[in-house]
Design a protein around this motif. Structure first.
Motif, PDB file in Angstrom:
ATOM      1  N   ASP A   1       0.829  -1.201   0.000  1.00 46.87           N
ATOM      2  CA  ASP A   1       0.000   0.000   0.000  1.00 46.87           C
ATOM      3  C   ASP A   1       0.867   1.257   0.000  1.00 46.87           C
ATOM      4  O   ASP A   1       0.570   2.224  -0.706  1.00 46.87           O
TER       5      ASP A   1
ATOM      6  N   ASP B   1      -3.270   3.651  -3.550  1.00 42.44           N
ATOM      7  CA  ASP B   1      -3.899   4.821  -4.159  1.00 42.44           C
ATOM      8  C   ASP B   1      -3.123   6.110  -3.888  1.00 42.44           C
ATOM      9  O   ASP B   1      -3.149   7.040  -4.696  1.00 42.44           O
ATOM     10  N   HIS B   2      -2.472   6.180  -2.735  1.00 40.08           N
ATOM     11  CA  HIS B   2      -1.711   7.369  -2.353  1.00 40.08           C
ATOM     12  C   HIS B   2      -0.323   6.935  -1.871  1.00 40.08           C
ATOM     13  O   HIS B   2      -0.060   6.926  -0.670  1.00 40.08           O
TER      14      HIS B   2
END
Length: 162
Positions: free
Chosen positions: A39, A44-45
């Protein structure tokens, strides 16, 4: 061979992170999971970036660098903060560490970043000698501070008991 990491590299980077923690005698502090790493690098970030070093003959991943952007208010531009640089002991001396640092320096130059910074433990004489041989200089006038665990919870809770 140095290249940007891909999602398929997460398991080996995770293993190498744990090897680094063991080398630094702090394995119990290396709590990040493969999922968290994925992650952080590819979610996404993304919070960080990674490059891997592979053995030219076998293609085996033998090292990695995890880094993120920093910002200098004095210079007014980004820099790179190198969180981890690790090469397996069996692959040291073959140029992988220098190649990883060279790639990050190249990115700095290409993108107009004016700093490439990292920390090294004061007992790690081989790494200090390696970095200084490349032209890096210690920032002796600064002392690093860190809040974690109970102290972070206490301050983050307004200075109240957690």
């Amino acid at each position: 061979m140095i290249r940007p990491a891909t999602p398929a590299d997460v398991p080996v980077i995770h293993t190498l992170i744990r090897e680094l923690a063991e080398y630094e005698k702090a394995l119990e502090e290396a709590r990040a999971t493969k999922e968290q790493l994925h992650d952080a690098l590819f979610g996404d970030h993304p919070a960080a970036h990674a490059h891997v070093a592979a053995d030219d003959e076998t293609g085996e991943t033998v090292g990695y660098a995890v880094w993120f952007l920093s910002f200098s208010t004095w210079r007014g531009v980004h820099g790179i903060y190198l969180e981890d640089l690790y090469v397996r002991p069996t692959a040291r001396g073959a140029g992988h560490g220098k190649a990883l640092l060279t790639e990050l320096a190249r990115l700095c130059v290409e993108r107009g970043y004016q700093r490439l910074e990292w920390c090294v433990q004061s007992w790690n004489a081989p790494s200090i000698a390696f970095y200084e041989a490349l032209g890096a200089r210690p920032q002796d006038e600064w002392t690093m501070y860190r809040l974690t665990d109970d102290a972070l919870a206490w301050l983050g809770g307004g200075g109240q008991a957690a």
